[in-house]
Every structure is written in structure tokens, then in C-alpha cells.
Scaffold this motif. Structure first.
Motif, PDB file in Angstrom:
ATOM      1  N   ASP A   6     -15.121  18.485 -21.645  1.00  0.00           N
ATOM      2  CA  ASP A   6     -15.395  19.834 -22.164  1.00  0.00           C
ATOM      3  C   ASP A   6     -14.143  20.675 -21.999  1.00  0.00           C
ATOM      4  OD1 ASP A   6     -16.305  22.297 -22.905  1.00  0.00           O
ATOM      5  OD2 ASP A   6     -18.136  22.222 -21.695  1.00  0.00           O
ATOM      6  N   PRO A   7     -13.471  21.038 -23.082  1.00  0.00           N
ATOM      7  CA  PRO A   7     -12.215  21.773 -22.955  1.00  0.00           C
ATOM      8  C   PRO A   7     -12.387  23.248 -22.622  1.00  0.00           C
ATOM      9  CG  PRO A   7     -12.728  21.446 -25.272  1.00  0.00           C
ATOM     10  CD  PRO A   7     -13.805  20.749 -24.488  1.00  0.00           C
ATOM     11  N   THR A   8     -13.603  23.763 -22.676  1.00  0.00           N
ATOM     12  CA  THR A   8     -13.819  25.193 -22.447  1.00  0.00           C
ATOM     13  C   THR A   8     -13.904  25.493 -20.962  1.00  0.00           C
ATOM     14  OG1 THR A   8     -16.224  24.906 -22.566  1.00  0.00           O
ATOM     15  CG2 THR A   8     -15.062  25.389 -24.624  1.00  0.00           C
ATOM     16  N   ASN A   9     -13.659  26.754 -20.623  1.00  0.00           N
ATOM     17  CA  ASN A   9     -13.711  27.184 -19.223  1.00  0.00           C
ATOM     18  C   ASN A   9     -15.068  27.762 -18.851  1.00  0.00           C
ATOM     19  OD1 ASN A   9     -11.054  26.467 -18.551  1.00  0.00           O
ATOM     20  ND2 ASN A   9     -10.239  28.337 -19.489  1.00  0.00           N
ATOM     21  N   MET A  16     -16.135  17.167 -26.157  1.00  0.00           N
ATOM     22  CA  MET A  16     -15.299  17.347 -27.338  1.00  0.00           C
ATOM     23  C   MET A  16     -15.719  16.353 -28.417  1.00  0.00           C
ATOM     24  SD  MET A  16     -11.135  16.942 -27.574  1.00  0.00           S
ATOM     25  CE  MET A  16     -10.844  18.208 -26.350  1.00  0.00           C
ATOM     26  N   THR A  17     -15.813  16.822 -29.654  1.00  0.00           N
ATOM     27  CA  THR A  17     -16.181  15.936 -30.759  1.00  0.00           C
ATOM     28  C   THR A  17     -14.927  15.301 -31.347  1.00  0.00           C
ATOM     29  OG1 THR A  17     -16.001  17.653 -32.447  1.00  0.00           O
ATOM     30  CG2 THR A  17     -18.123  17.458 -31.275  1.00  0.00           C
ATOM     31  N   TRP A  18     -15.152  14.268 -32.188  1.00  0.00           N
ATOM     32  CA  TRP A  18     -14.044  13.577 -32.835  1.00  0.00           C
ATOM     33  C   TRP A  18     -13.241  14.534 -33.702  1.00  0.00           C
ATOM     34  CZ3 TRP A  18     -11.923  12.188 -37.510  1.00  0.00           C
ATOM     35  CH2 TRP A  18     -11.123  11.045 -37.523  1.00  0.00           C
ATOM     36  N   PHE A  19     -13.942  15.430 -34.377  1.00  0.00           N
ATOM     37  CA  PHE A  19     -13.252  16.354 -35.271  1.00  0.00           C
ATOM     38  C   PHE A  19     -12.488  17.425 -34.490  1.00  0.00           C
ATOM     39  CE2 PHE A  19     -16.561  14.546 -37.983  1.00  0.00           C
ATOM     40  CZ  PHE A  19     -15.792  14.144 -39.070  1.00  0.00           C
ATOM     41  N   GLU A  20     -13.008  17.810 -33.319  1.00  0.00           N
ATOM     42  CA  GLU A  20     -12.262  18.764 -32.487  1.00  0.00           C
ATOM     43  C   GLU A  20     -10.963  18.140 -31.996  1.00  0.00           C
ATOM     44  OE1 GLU A  20     -15.712  21.601 -30.514  1.00  0.00           O
ATOM     45  OE2 GLU A  20     -15.292  19.641 -29.630  1.00  0.00           O
ATOM     46  N   ALA A  21     -11.055  16.877 -31.548  1.00  0.00           N
ATOM     47  CA  ALA A  21      -9.839  16.187 -31.098  1.00  0.00           C
ATOM     48  C   ALA A  21      -8.857  16.025 -32.258  1.00  0.00           C
ATOM     49  CB  ALA A  21     -10.203  14.831 -30.501  1.00  0.00           C
ATOM     50  N   LYS A  22      -9.375  15.634 -33.420  1.00  0.00           N
ATOM     51  CA  LYS A  22      -8.515  15.499 -34.593  1.00  0.00           C
ATOM     52  C   LYS A  22      -7.914  16.848 -34.973  1.00  0.00           C
ATOM     53  CE  LYS A  22      -8.774  14.155 -39.491  1.00  0.00           C
ATOM     54  NZ  LYS A  22      -8.574  15.487 -40.057  1.00  0.00           N
ATOM     55  N   GLY A  23      -8.700  17.920 -34.801  1.00  0.00           N
ATOM     56  CA  GLY A  23      -8.197  19.249 -35.132  1.00  0.00           C
ATOM     57  C   GLY A  23      -7.004  19.643 -34.276  1.00  0.00           C
ATOM     58  N   GLY A  47      -7.929   7.811 -32.247  1.00  0.00           N
ATOM     59  CA  GLY A  47      -9.330   7.414 -32.256  1.00  0.00           C
ATOM     60  C   GLY A  47     -10.013   7.649 -30.927  1.00  0.00           C
ATOM     61  N   GLN A  48     -11.266   7.271 -30.880  1.00  0.00           N
ATOM     62  CA  GLN A  48     -12.081   7.431 -29.679  1.00  0.00           C
ATOM     63  C   GLN A  48     -11.991   6.166 -28.839  1.00  0.00           C
ATOM     64  OE1 GLN A  48     -16.024   8.823 -30.470  1.00  0.00           O
ATOM     65  NE2 GLN A  48     -16.805   8.343 -28.439  1.00  0.00           N
ATOM     66  N   LEU A  49     -12.025   6.341 -27.505  1.00  0.00           N
ATOM     67  CA  LEU A  49     -11.974   5.215 -26.587  1.00  0.00           C
ATOM     68  C   LEU A  49     -13.207   4.333 -26.769  1.00  0.00           C
ATOM     69  CD1 LEU A  49     -10.265   4.072 -24.197  1.00  0.00           C
ATOM     70  CD2 LEU A  49     -11.765   5.351 -22.668  1.00  0.00           C
ATOM     71  N   VAL A  96     -13.833  10.411 -25.125  1.00  0.00           N
ATOM     72  CA  VAL A  96     -12.423  10.436 -24.742  1.00  0.00           C
ATOM     73  C   VAL A  96     -11.626   9.953 -25.952  1.00  0.00           C
ATOM     74  CG1 VAL A  96     -10.650   9.522 -23.208  1.00  0.00           C
ATOM     75  CG2 VAL A  96     -12.923  10.024 -22.312  1.00  0.00           C
ATOM     76  N   TYR A  97     -10.593  10.688 -26.328  1.00  0.00           N
ATOM     77  CA  TYR A  97      -9.833  10.396 -27.541  1.00  0.00           C
ATOM     78  C   TYR A  97      -8.365  10.169 -27.192  1.00  0.00           C
ATOM     79  CZ  TYR A  97     -14.093  12.411 -29.385  1.00  0.00           C
ATOM     80  OH  TYR A  97     -15.417  12.683 -29.633  1.00  0.00           O
ATOM     81  N   LEU A  98      -7.746   9.244 -27.922  1.00  0.00           N
ATOM     82  CA  LEU A  98      -6.372   8.847 -27.652  1.00  0.00           C
ATOM     83  C   LEU A  98      -5.558   8.875 -28.936  1.00  0.00           C
ATOM     84  CD1 LEU A  98      -7.389   5.699 -25.622  1.00  0.00           C
ATOM     85  CD2 LEU A  98      -6.222   7.626 -24.589  1.00  0.00           C
TER      86      LEU A  98
END
Length: 816
Positions: free
Chosen positions: A613-616, A628-635, A678-680, A694-696
Motif C-alpha cells: 500500500d503506497p499511501t500513508n 497497489m494494482t497492476w495499472f497503478e504500478a504501470k502508471g 510485470g507482477q511477481l 508486488v511488481y518488478l
């Protein structure tokens, strides 16, 4: 190395003061770390004679002494040493003397009611090392009372703590330093001539067997009988103490003395012990064979420091009848050391290969004065000189009688112990530049070069046009190899301070190379989206395919080079979770290595990891995690590409087993593969106990920098904004699942031509009322012109062309 100026004075005329000499040596490349002026340690201390000693009336451990210091007046001194007695000569610190080593100024005092006018000193109080617990007693007789004690104790000396550079093996000796001082100051060398020593042609049964002639190109073994072990003369002990060496006995002290004087390590064996430690068949008086060979695995040897060392095949040994008795060039063995009862010797003087000694010393973790000299390289031309010097001193001081000498010599011809180098004066001035001549500048002249190189011991033969053939002396053979080495010597001895400081005529502002500037911009873009830069070791555990494995690793855990950055990022992500620090969103820029059929390859890469969760603030969700979703990581990745003005295409990819097979894409830019995102993989995630999402990503840094390094990206062109309104159209259709949105967008853009401003997917649906293998997609197309307001009559034909292109290319079923 500690340099006694009193000793040095006997080898070269010393005109400058100790401070001036230290400055000259430092500027010439021999850093003087400390000037130890021993003359101040005992200033005001004189020779006195204890005339009478009486017990102190009020203290059992004190004595009241009457001391004569030659002034006509007897001093009353209270002394606490247990070895004080009458009729002995002692050092006396008179009233007013300051002893810096104990920070004490002598004043008149009363000790337990008895007045004391001075102090009888121990060697430790005067700064000298001593094993005696008590005052120092002079062994000399009929000393002049009141005379300065410093000449008697070797304290009329100044010691320089000098550091020689690694290439100057010749400077690890008093003779070598004397040669350097003579060259620097122009003083006259006074190196003593070593007389020939009479060697009997026939003697005892000493033989040599050098099995490793490359590791030991020369070995001189000398048998000496009728040795009388005793303390060394005071002059010899004083010189060794000044050099930081503890005197032991006359024979061992002589070998240490020659080591310091000539830089040639020597070793003395007790001959009788050599024969006693060899096999039973060898008896006293029988043949003694000294050998040199490499150790067998698991052989052992107890060295002079009392430690039993397990040897390896890298250790070079000295053997007696094939039994190890010393680590060649490093340290002798305890079983054959010289002791108080030694009567017969075998003196070793040898040359050992520097690489062999370095490996041997390192393998047993033992570095000595001998090994440090062999590692740098001992002068092979002065082996016999050092041996003769030691034999001369042994016969003179220890009363020894030489009975046999054996020599094994495989050194090349003496004519090869020097080398000839061509030197050009034009090249000297080109490299060094102009010199200061008061108010004017000039160039080095031929006479300057000839004077300096001759002072260094070189022989010059003129070749005409200010060109010479320079013959290098054997003791400088290892470090004077090329013309540039001679030029450096000229600059060093002429003094760097005498050369002009020249600055560029026009200074320009500094700038970063383009690749560094782009790398900094890339790092800034990644930090801007919330990623932290990470750094890992390039060394990892072995076991992966195509790894480059080290042949001599420091640790087995770090014995291979990494083939990618992703593995290290996954480890870091897991470690942060285990330490309670939460999910790690970070990136790393580094080098990766791998093997191919054509050889070893390497490349720069950039990789990142995102998840959790990237939010505080989570109070709006009752503290629940929102992965975090795939599209958030891609964003986040797209945001970086947008800052770099890159258009990156995503294509499905499932070749890397660490990635989720249905949520991984290869990245392409300008027809070149940029990397992976992509996603782990769920299985790997469960094994590592990581969060659900988790995205890499890993990108080829060279490809990325090559794309960025384009004029239109480095210097973006301004495009005017349209003043006219846009018109939009929606298009919905059923399309096969295997058709990607990226391909559809590409087809729409190509069909709509330049009036299409943007295309965006706003709806996707799979499920009821949709055929299997199909999905419903809806796009919004925005049309705009820069010079007019578009009418429906203009837009509709273009939009119809888009519809027809999609049907033709992908077989979509239009819904509207």
C-alpha cells in the motif's frame, strides 16, 4: 623504516639539518612521518659514580646514596631501585634537567625527611627499551665523571621514520637511503668496501639441493664453526635499537644488522640442531643437505614465533635432509634457531622470487621484515656483498671459523642485471614543462639531466642531439624500466618546486558528460514517483545459469557475479518486511554480467520493485491495506517515461518464470526491446511470504540512454495549443481477447491520421451476453484541428474509416 642519522652519517656526508633532510626526502617521494630527536631525551643527564649507599632511615625500600658527578661536590640522592649499590657508574639527572619521556623536571626535594638533589635514572626513564627492572649500570670502567651519557646510550642521534613507495625496494636499507641522500644533496657516498673472506676449498659435508630454481635462483650456504654466542657490542645494539629492533645475541643481531644495512635478508641455523631434527639415519657429523622446495599439503612447521603452522603447496620451504626447517624468505623454524649454546652455524643468503614469497606469506598470514623485502624485490647483484659483510662480522664479533661454503646459482648473466633506456631531452622538457629561472623561465639543459642521472648511479652514453643511452644500475633495475621513469627521476631530484605552475589560458565552465547527465535525470524521475534508490553488491551466491564465477573469492557466499538486478531487489523487499519497515518501493542502477558462447559479457541495467500500500493515511479505510494494482504500478513507470518524453509499447510476455504469466509485458521503444515489467509470480510470492501485489521491472540502461540521446528529446520542440474546440466520438465493439489494447490503439491512430488528438479506453467487459473468447471494449476518440473548428461532415468520414480498419484488421463486431 626507521633511519638513524648517526648511522647514516657513516655512509654519506650529511650537510643539512635533520629537519631540512626530512623535508628534502619528503619532497622527493619518501614521506618522513616523524622526526625522533633522541638528543632531547637525556639532555642534562651525566655520568655519576655511587660512592656510598645507605638504607633510608624512614623507608625500607629507599636508599640514600652519595654520588660523585665530577663537580667536586658529592650529591645526596634518594633512590628507590633495588639494584643500586656502591662503586658503580650510573646516569644521573641533575637538578633542572627535564626528562620528556616521563614528563618530569628534576627539582631539589625531601623524600621521607631526607634531602635529594637529583635522580639516578633507569633506561626506561631515558626513553630506551630495557628488560632490567631498576637503574641502569654502565659496564664500562673508568668513565669520565660528569660527561654526557647520550653517546654512551646511543641518544646522541636523530631517527627519521621514513616510508618508501612500493616500487622503491632499494630504499629499504641504509645503503639505499644513503644513495638517495647523496643524489638529493650532492654529498659524497662513503659506503664501506667489504673485504673478501677466506673460504676453504674443502670442508664439511654440506650440500645444496634447489628443487625450485625459479623460486630460488641463488642460494649461498656457509658453514661456520667455533661460534661464541654472547651479547653484541654496544655500537651494534644501539644501531639496532634505533632501527626499532630488539638485540638478541651477536649472531642474530649481525643478520638483522646486514638486513638493515644492505636490505638483504639472511638467516642463521644452528648446524647441530639441523642434523638432530633430520631422520634417524642421519647422525652427527654426517652429510647435511640444505634444500629448497614447495611444501606438501598438510605438512607443518613450528616457526620462531612459537606457532605451529599447517602448510600448503604455496609455501616455499628450506629443508635439512628434506625435513622442513624454515619458511623460505619469511621466518625460520624454532627447532633450528640459534641459542645460547650454539657452537656451529649454517648461514643462509638467498634470492627468492617475489611472487612465491608473497603467496607463501599470505597463505600463512605472516609478514616479516624479510618477506616485505623479498616481496618488493631484493637486489640480486649485491647478494654476495651482503653475505661477505655478515661473514666478516661473524668472524670478528663471534669468533667464528668458516669451514665450507656451497653456492647454487641459476641467475642470468650479470650483463642482464641492468638495462639500457633511450632518453631524449626534448621529451623531458615536453613532459615537465618550463622551469623557474628567477624572473624568467627556461628549459632543463643537458647538463642538468646528466648530473641528476649520474648522481642516481646511472651511466650515460651520448647519442647526439641531446639524446642518451642510459644504463640503469642493478639496484634500480625493478623501477627504472622506461623513458618516462627516467623523466620522473629528473623531476623528482630537480625538485617539483622548481617547475612553473601553468594554468590554461582560458578557463571554461565544467559540465557533465551526456551519459552522466541523462543518468542523473533518470534517477531524478524515478525518485519523483516515490522510488528510493538502492545499492547492492555485484557479488552474489553461485548456482544460477550463465553466471560468471570467481576463481579466488573472498567468501563462498559472494563468489559469482549477478546476472540481473531483480534477485537483489526481491531479497531487499523481503528483508524490509521482516524488519518491520513495510513494503519497499525502490530502484537500482548497476552492472550485470553473464556468459555466452562468445565469452563473458556485461551491461548496465536499471530495475525496480513496487508493492504493498503506497499511501500513508489509512484512517479513511479503517486502517485496511489497499494493495497497489497492476495499472497503478504501470502508471508509475509510465510517469517516468513521460518525463523522459518516451513513447513505450507494452507487449505480452511470459518467458521469465519469476513473473506472473498473464500480467507481464516486454517493453519496446523504437523497435528495440527496452526491458520487462510485470507482477511477481504467485508461487515465488508465497515462498518469500510477500504481499499479494508486488511488481518488478528491469530495463537495459544502454538502450534507454541511446533513445533519450536524441535531439528531439534532449531539446523538445514547442507545439502551439489549438484555439479551436475538440469534438469526440465513442466507439464500442466486441474483440477477441488475444487482441491487445495497444494494437487496437495503434490501428486507430494510423487510420484517423493527424486529426486524432487522443484515444482512450474507458470500458472493458467480459461475462454475460459476451461470447467466450471475446470482450467488450469502448474507446473515446478526440478530434481537433489547429486552424479551424471541425464539423460533423469532416469528422464522420474519418471516424467511419477507423471503424472499417478495426473490422478489417481484427475482425471486431461493432456495437454502435
Amino acid at each position: 623504516m626507521r633511519i638513524s642519522l648517526k648511522w647514516l652519517q657513516e655512509l654519506v656526508e650529511l650537510k643539512p639539518s635533520p629537519e631540512e633532510l626530512a623535508q628534502a626526502l619528503t619532497m622527493a617521494g619518501f614521506e618522513v612521518e616523524e622526526i625522533e630527536d633522541r638528543r632531547a631525551w637525556a639532555a642534562g643527564v651525566v655520568v655519576g659514580k655511587v660512592l656510598e649507599r645507605q638504607p633510608h632511615p624512614n623507608a625500607d625500600k629507599l636508599s640514600v646514596c652519595q654520588v660523585d658527578i665530577g663537580t667536586g661536590e658529592t650529591l645526596n640522592i634518594v633512590c628507590g631501585a633495588s639494584n643500586v649499590r656502591s662503586d658503580i657508574y650510573v646516569p644521573v639527572a641533575t637538578v633542572g634537567t627535564f626528562l620528556p619521556n616521563i614528563n618530569l623536571k628534576i627539582k631539589p626535594a625531601k623524600l621521607r625527611g631526607v634531602p635529594s638533589h637529583g635522580m639516578i635514572c633507569s633506561l626506561k626513564e631515558l626513553g630506551c627499551e630495557s628488560d632490567v627492572d631498576g637503574i641502569h649500570i654502565f659496564n664500562n670502567e673508568n668513565l669520565q665523571l660528569g660527561s654526557d651519557v647520550r653517546p654512551l646510550l646511543g641518544l646522541d642521534d636523530v631517527v627519521l621514520d621514513l616510508t618508501a613507495t612500493a616500487n622503491r625496494a632499494d630504499a629499504l636499507s641504509m645503503v639505499g637511503v644513503a644513495r638517495e641522500v647523496a643524489a638529493l644533496t650532492g654529498a659524497k657516498l662513503k659506503i664501506p668496501q667489504i673485504n673478501q673472506v677466506l673460504i676453504p676449498e674443502e670442508g664439511k659435508n654440506l650440500t645444496l639441493k634447489i628443487a625450485e630454481t625459479q623460486a630460488c635462483p641463488a642460494y649461498i650456504g656457509t658453514e661456520i664453526e667455533q661460534i661464541k654466542i654472547a651479547p653484541s657490542p654496544e655500537w651494534l645494539q644501539q644501531r639496532l635499537r634505533a632501527a626499532g629492533v630488539k638485540p638478541i645475541n651477536n649472531v642474530v643481531d649481525i643478520t638483522n644488522y646486514v638486513l638493515w644495512e644492505w636490505g638483504q635478508p639472511l638467516h642463521a641455523f644452528d648446524r647441530d640442531r639441523l642434523q638432530s631434527v633430520t631422520p634417524v639415519e642421519t647422525h652427527r657429523g654426517a652429510s647435511l643437505q640444505i634444500g629448497v622446495r614447495f611444501a606438501d599439503a598438510e605438512e607443518s612447521l613450528k616457526t620462531l614465533d612459537g606457532k605451529t603452522r599447517t602448510l600448503s603447496t604455496q609455501n616455499l620451504l628450506i629443508t635439512a635432509n628434506n625435513k622442513p626447517v624454515a619458511l623460505a624468505g619469511v621466518m625460520g623454524g624454532e627447532e633450528t634457531e640459534v641459542h645460547d649454546g650454539t657452537q656451529n652455524l649454517v648461514l643462509e643468503a638467498a634470492l627468492f622470487d617475489s611472487v612465491a614469497i608473497r603467496r607463501s606469506s599470505r597463505s600463512v598470514g605472516l609478514r616479516t621484515e624479510a618477506s616485505s623485502r623479498y616481496e618488493r624485490g631484493v637486489n640480486r647483484a649485491e647478494l654476495e656483498v651482503a653475505c661477505r659483510r655478515a661473514l666478516s662480522l661473524i668472524t670478528e664479533i663471534a669468533g667464528g671459523k668458516i669451514v665450507k661454503q656451497e653456492i647454487a646459482d641459476t641467475r642470468p648473466d650479470p650483463s642482464t642485471w641492468t638495462r639500457s633506456i633511450e632518453l631524449r631531452l626534448d621529451r623531458v622538457n615536453q613532459i615537465l614543462g618550463p622551469i623557474n629561472l628567477g624572473e624568467e623561465t627556461g628549459e632543463l639543459q643537458s647538463a642538468d639531466a646528466e648530473r641528476i642521472l649520474t648522481a642516481l648511479g646511472c651511466q650515460l652514453t651520448s647519442s647526439g642531439d641531446s639524446t642518451w643511452t642510459v644504463s640503469v644500475p642493478p639496484y634500480r633495475y625493478r623501477d627504472l624500466e622506461r623513458e618516462i621513469d627516467l623523466i620522473e627521476e629528473i623531476a623528482r631530484l630537480y625538485s617539483y618546486n622548481n617547475f612553473c605552475d601553468t594554468l590554461p589560458e582560458k578557463a571554461e565552465a565544467g559540465y557533465l558528460p551526456l551519459d552522466q547527465e541523462l543518468s542523473r535525470k533518470l534517477r531524478a524521475s524515478l525518485r519523483a514517483v516515490g522510488l528510493t534508490e538502492l545499492m547492492h553488491y555485484s557479488l552474489v551466491k553461485p548456482g544460477e545459469d550463465r553466471q560468471v564465477v570467481l576463481t579466488n573469492p573472498l567468501f563462498i557466499e559472494y563468489s559469482a557475479l549477478r546476472t540481473d538486478l531483480i534477485s537483489g531487489l526481491i531479497d531487499a523487499f523481503q528483508y524490509n518486511l521482516e524488519q518491520g519497515n513495510g513494503s519497499l518501493n525502490g530502484f537500482e542502477i548497476g552492472r550485470i554480467f553473464w556468459q555466452e558462447e562468445e565469452g563473458l559479457l556485461e551491461a548496465d541495467a536499471i530495475a525496480g520493485i513496487m508493492g504493498g500500500d503506497p499511501t500513508n493515511g489509512k484512517w479513511t479505510r479503517s486502517n485496511r491495506e489497499q494493495p497497489m494494482t497492476w495499472f497503478e504500478a504501470k502508471g508509475l513507470l509510465d510517469s517516468v517515461f513521460h518525463q523522459l518524453c518516451l513513447s513505450v509499447e507494452y507487449q505480452p510476455d511470459r518467458r521469465d518464470g519469476r513473473f506472473h504469466p498473464g500480467r507481464t509485458a516486454s517493453l519496446w521503444v523504437g523497435g528495440n526491446k527496452l526491458g520487462m515489467f510485470g507482477q511477481l509470480h504467485p508461487q515465488l510470492r508465497r515462498e518469500r511470504d510477500l504481499p499479494d501485489s508486488v511488481y518488478l521491472f528491469q530495463l537495459d540502461l544502454n538502450v534507454l540512454l541511446e533513445v533519450i540521446d536524441q535531439e528531439e528529446i534532449l531539446v523538445p520542440q514547442f507545439k502551439a495549443y489549438s484555439n479551436y474546440p475538440a469534438t469526440d466520438r465513442d466507439i464500442a465493439f466486441f474483440a477477441p481477447v488475444k487482441v491487445t489494447v495497444a494494437d487496437i490503439k495503434k490501428a486507430i491512430t494510423k487510420a484517423a491520421n493527424n486529426l486524432l488528438e487522443s484515444v482512450e479506453l474507458f470500458d472493458e467487459y467480459q461475462g454475460e451476453n459476451v461470447a467466450p473468447g471475446q470482450r467488450s471494449l469502448a474507446f473515446r476518440l478526440v478530434y481537433r484541428s489547429g486552424d479551424r473548428t471541425l464539423t460533423d461532415a469532416e469528422v464522420e468520414p474519418i471516424h467511419q474509416k477507423v471503424r472499417e480498419a478495426l473490422v478489417e484488421k481484427f475482425g471486431v463486431t461493432l456495437r454502435s
